[in-house]
Design a protein around this motif. Sequence first.
Motif, PDB file in Angstrom:
ATOM      1  N   SER A   1     109.232  23.292 -30.084  1.00  0.00           N
ATOM      2  CA  SER A   1     109.691  22.741 -31.362  1.00  0.00           C
ATOM      3  C   SER A   1     110.128  21.291 -31.215  1.00  0.00           C
ATOM      4  N   SER A   2     110.758  20.958 -30.097  1.00  0.00           N
ATOM      5  CA  SER A   2     111.141  19.559 -29.856  1.00  0.00           C
ATOM      6  C   SER A   2     109.911  18.666 -29.790  1.00  0.00           C
ATOM      7  N   CYS A   3     108.832  19.199 -29.249  1.00  0.00           N
ATOM      8  CA  CYS A   3     107.576  18.447 -29.183  1.00  0.00           C
ATOM      9  C   CYS A   3     107.084  18.125 -30.593  1.00  0.00           C
ATOM     10  N   TYR A   4     107.104  19.108 -31.482  1.00  0.00           N
ATOM     11  CA  TYR A   4     106.679  18.881 -32.858  1.00  0.00           C
ATOM     12  C   TYR A   4     107.579  17.873 -33.555  1.00  0.00           C
TER      13      TYR A   4
ATOM     14  N   THR B   1     104.044   5.007 -33.511  1.00  0.00           N
ATOM     15  CA  THR B   1     105.319   5.365 -32.907  1.00  0.00           C
ATOM     16  C   THR B   1     106.497   5.002 -33.803  1.00  0.00           C
ATOM     17  N   ALA B   2     106.413   3.877 -34.485  1.00  0.00           N
ATOM     18  CA  ALA B   2     107.532   3.401 -35.299  1.00  0.00           C
ATOM     19  C   ALA B   2     107.431   3.825 -36.765  1.00  0.00           C
ATOM     20  N   VAL B   3     106.411   4.603 -37.116  1.00  0.00           N
ATOM     21  CA  VAL B   3     106.211   5.004 -38.513  1.00  0.00           C
ATOM     22  C   VAL B   3     107.113   6.184 -38.856  1.00  0.00           C
ATOM     23  N   PRO B   4     107.839   6.149 -39.979  1.00  0.00           N
ATOM     24  CA  PRO B   4     108.713   7.265 -40.363  1.00  0.00           C
ATOM     25  C   PRO B   4     107.900   8.476 -40.814  1.00  0.00           C
ATOM     26  N   PRO B   5     108.549   9.653 -40.915  1.00  0.00           N
ATOM     27  CA  PRO B   5     107.816  10.881 -41.254  1.00  0.00           C
ATOM     28  C   PRO B   5     106.957  10.784 -42.506  1.00  0.00           C
TER      29      PRO B   5
ATOM     30  N   MET C   1     110.818  13.240 -36.360  1.00  0.00           N
ATOM     31  CA  MET C   1     111.980  13.901 -36.940  1.00  0.00           C
ATOM     32  C   MET C   1     113.205  13.820 -36.036  1.00  0.00           C
ATOM     33  N   VAL C   2     113.015  13.399 -34.790  1.00  0.00           N
ATOM     34  CA  VAL C   2     114.120  13.209 -33.853  1.00  0.00           C
ATOM     35  C   VAL C   2     113.896  11.893 -33.114  1.00  0.00           C
ATOM     36  N   ARG C   3     114.969  11.364 -32.535  1.00  0.00           N
ATOM     37  CA  ARG C   3     114.819  10.184 -31.686  1.00  0.00           C
ATOM     38  C   ARG C   3     114.092  10.628 -30.422  1.00  0.00           C
ATOM     39  N   ARG C   4     113.105   9.850 -30.034  1.00  0.00           N
ATOM     40  CA  ARG C   4     112.274  10.270 -28.900  1.00  0.00           C
ATOM     41  C   ARG C   4     111.832   9.068 -28.072  1.00  0.00           C
ATOM     42  N   GLN C   5     111.366   9.358 -26.869  1.00  0.00           N
ATOM     43  CA  GLN C   5     110.713   8.365 -26.033  1.00  0.00           C
ATOM     44  C   GLN C   5     109.206   8.606 -26.107  1.00  0.00           C
ATOM     45  N   GLY C   6     108.447   7.617 -25.651  1.00  0.00           N
ATOM     46  CA  GLY C   6     107.004   7.762 -25.619  1.00  0.00           C
ATOM     47  C   GLY C   6     106.326   7.116 -26.809  1.00  0.00           C
ATOM     48  N   ARG C   7     105.018   7.322 -26.905  1.00  0.00           N
ATOM     49  CA  ARG C   7     104.212   6.697 -27.951  1.00  0.00           C
ATOM     50  C   ARG C   7     103.325   7.753 -28.611  1.00  0.00           C
ATOM     51  N   VAL C   8     103.050   7.511 -29.886  1.00  0.00           N
ATOM     52  CA  VAL C   8     102.214   8.408 -30.678  1.00  0.00           C
ATOM     53  C   VAL C   8     101.123   7.577 -31.349  1.00  0.00           C
ATOM     54  N   PHE C   9      99.874   8.030 -31.223  1.00  0.00           N
ATOM     55  CA  PHE C   9      98.741   7.334 -31.819  1.00  0.00           C
ATOM     56  C   PHE C   9      98.029   8.275 -32.783  1.00  0.00           C
ATOM     57  N   LEU C  10      97.751   7.783 -33.979  1.00  0.00           N
ATOM     58  CA  LEU C  10      96.958   8.513 -34.957  1.00  0.00           C
ATOM     59  C   LEU C  10      95.643   7.770 -35.086  1.00  0.00           C
ATOM     60  N   GLY C  11      94.593   8.355 -34.543  1.00  0.00           N
ATOM     61  CA  GLY C  11      93.357   7.607 -34.382  1.00  0.00           C
ATOM     62  C   GLY C  11      93.613   6.480 -33.405  1.00  0.00           C
ATOM     63  N   GLU C  12      93.238   5.266 -33.771  1.00  0.00           N
ATOM     64  CA  GLU C  12      93.478   4.107 -32.911  1.00  0.00           C
ATOM     65  C   GLU C  12      94.787   3.398 -33.242  1.00  0.00           C
ATOM     66  N   GLU C  13      95.505   3.886 -34.255  1.00  0.00           N
ATOM     67  CA  GLU C  13      96.724   3.216 -34.705  1.00  0.00           C
ATOM     68  C   GLU C  13      97.949   3.741 -33.967  1.00  0.00           C
ATOM     69  N   ASP C  14      98.752   2.840 -33.444  1.00  0.00           N
ATOM     70  CA  ASP C  14     100.029   3.199 -32.834  1.00  0.00           C
ATOM     71  C   ASP C  14     101.026   3.441 -33.967  1.00  0.00           C
TER      72      ASP C  14
ATOM     73  N   LEU D   1     105.913  11.626 -24.007  1.00  0.00           N
ATOM     74  CA  LEU D   1     106.823  12.074 -25.051  1.00  0.00           C
ATOM     75  C   LEU D   1     108.071  12.701 -24.434  1.00  0.00           C
ATOM     76  N   GLY D   2     109.236  12.269 -24.888  1.00  0.00           N
ATOM     77  CA  GLY D   2     110.487  12.806 -24.373  1.00  0.00           C
ATOM     78  C   GLY D   2     111.548  12.884 -25.449  1.00  0.00           C
ATOM     79  N   VAL D   3     112.422  13.889 -25.332  1.00  0.00           N
ATOM     80  CA  VAL D   3     113.528  14.085 -26.266  1.00  0.00           C
ATOM     81  C   VAL D   3     114.766  14.472 -25.477  1.00  0.00           C
ATOM     82  N   ARG D   4     115.880  13.815 -25.758  1.00  0.00           N
ATOM     83  CA  ARG D   4     117.155  14.142 -25.125  1.00  0.00           C
ATOM     84  C   ARG D   4     118.209  14.365 -26.197  1.00  0.00           C
ATOM     85  N   TYR D   5     119.023  15.397 -25.980  1.00  0.00           N
ATOM     86  CA  TYR D   5     120.183  15.648 -26.822  1.00  0.00           C
ATOM     87  C   TYR D   5     121.412  15.484 -25.935  1.00  0.00           C
ATOM     88  N   GLY D   6     121.949  14.253 -25.904  1.00  0.00           N
ATOM     89  CA  GLY D   6     123.024  13.972 -24.971  1.00  0.00           C
ATOM     90  C   GLY D   6     122.517  14.077 -23.544  1.00  0.00           C
ATOM     91  N   ALA D   7     123.158  14.917 -22.741  1.00  0.00           N
ATOM     92  CA  ALA D   7     122.742  15.100 -21.361  1.00  0.00           C
ATOM     93  C   ALA D   7     121.599  16.103 -21.218  1.00  0.00           C
TER      94      ALA D   7
END
Length: 256
Positions: free
Chosen positions: A46-49, A70-74, A55-68, A12-18
């Motif tokens: 807070s950026s992690c949450y 990552t591309a699901v909106p809030p 809620m922010v543009r991020r890198q990495g992947r998120v799994f809920l149970g066995e489902e990916d 999981l990663g978050v960047r705000y510009g530089a």
Amino acid sequence: MQAPCALRVEGLGVRYGALVALEGVAWDVRPGELLGIIGPNGAGKSSCYEAVTAMVRRQGRVFLGEEDVTAVPPHGLAGRGLKRAFQQNAFFEDLSVLDNMVAVLGARAHSGLAASVLAPRAAARRRGEAARFAADQLVRFQVPAIYHDRQPREIPYGVQRMLSIALAFGDGARVLMLDEPAAGLGGEDMARLVALLTSLKKEGVALVVIEHHMDLIMAVADRICVLDLGRQLALGPPSQIQHDERVLEAYLGKKQ
């Protein structure tokens, strides 16, 4: 045999510009487990949450149970059982405490326009059942019945914090993320929060909690993720984290 993960994040990663707010964070939480996320101010908690809940543009992947997811909106995450409460209390100020709870119950409480017009008795029955469920849910979340007819601003602050958690949970959650639920609490209010978190764990809810109250998080967490300057410093049970020299240095500025 361990239960499968309820929620898992990878890289999981978050960047705000530089500015790199978060980088390479990876953790998981299982049903009935509480994962604490701690770190000094500016560590990236807070950026992690925000990243986990899309809620922010991020890198990495998120799994809920066995489902990916990552591309699901809030709103899609909430529908799948991943819910969160924010650091600041947020209520429908013009509604009573009970009506606030009914408002977040979705289809359990609201029949829709067509059903209300064509089947008003069934719609009224559904609203009544929802009100009873909401009242029971509020009591379960340490919001006594004496406050149900009042507006949120009229109830004690400690009860407001419990109400905010109840509203986030709604009619159920697989994973509940809480951002500093103990902020401003002490004494009996803190004890009620501990009892609530313990109860949710026993019911199989997976909890992810950002918290600055170390006594609380050390008492209720099964594992703790420590962030510092946007990077994951340590991950393990409280007994391990308490004696990790890197953690002590990050918090105290020196090794002990």
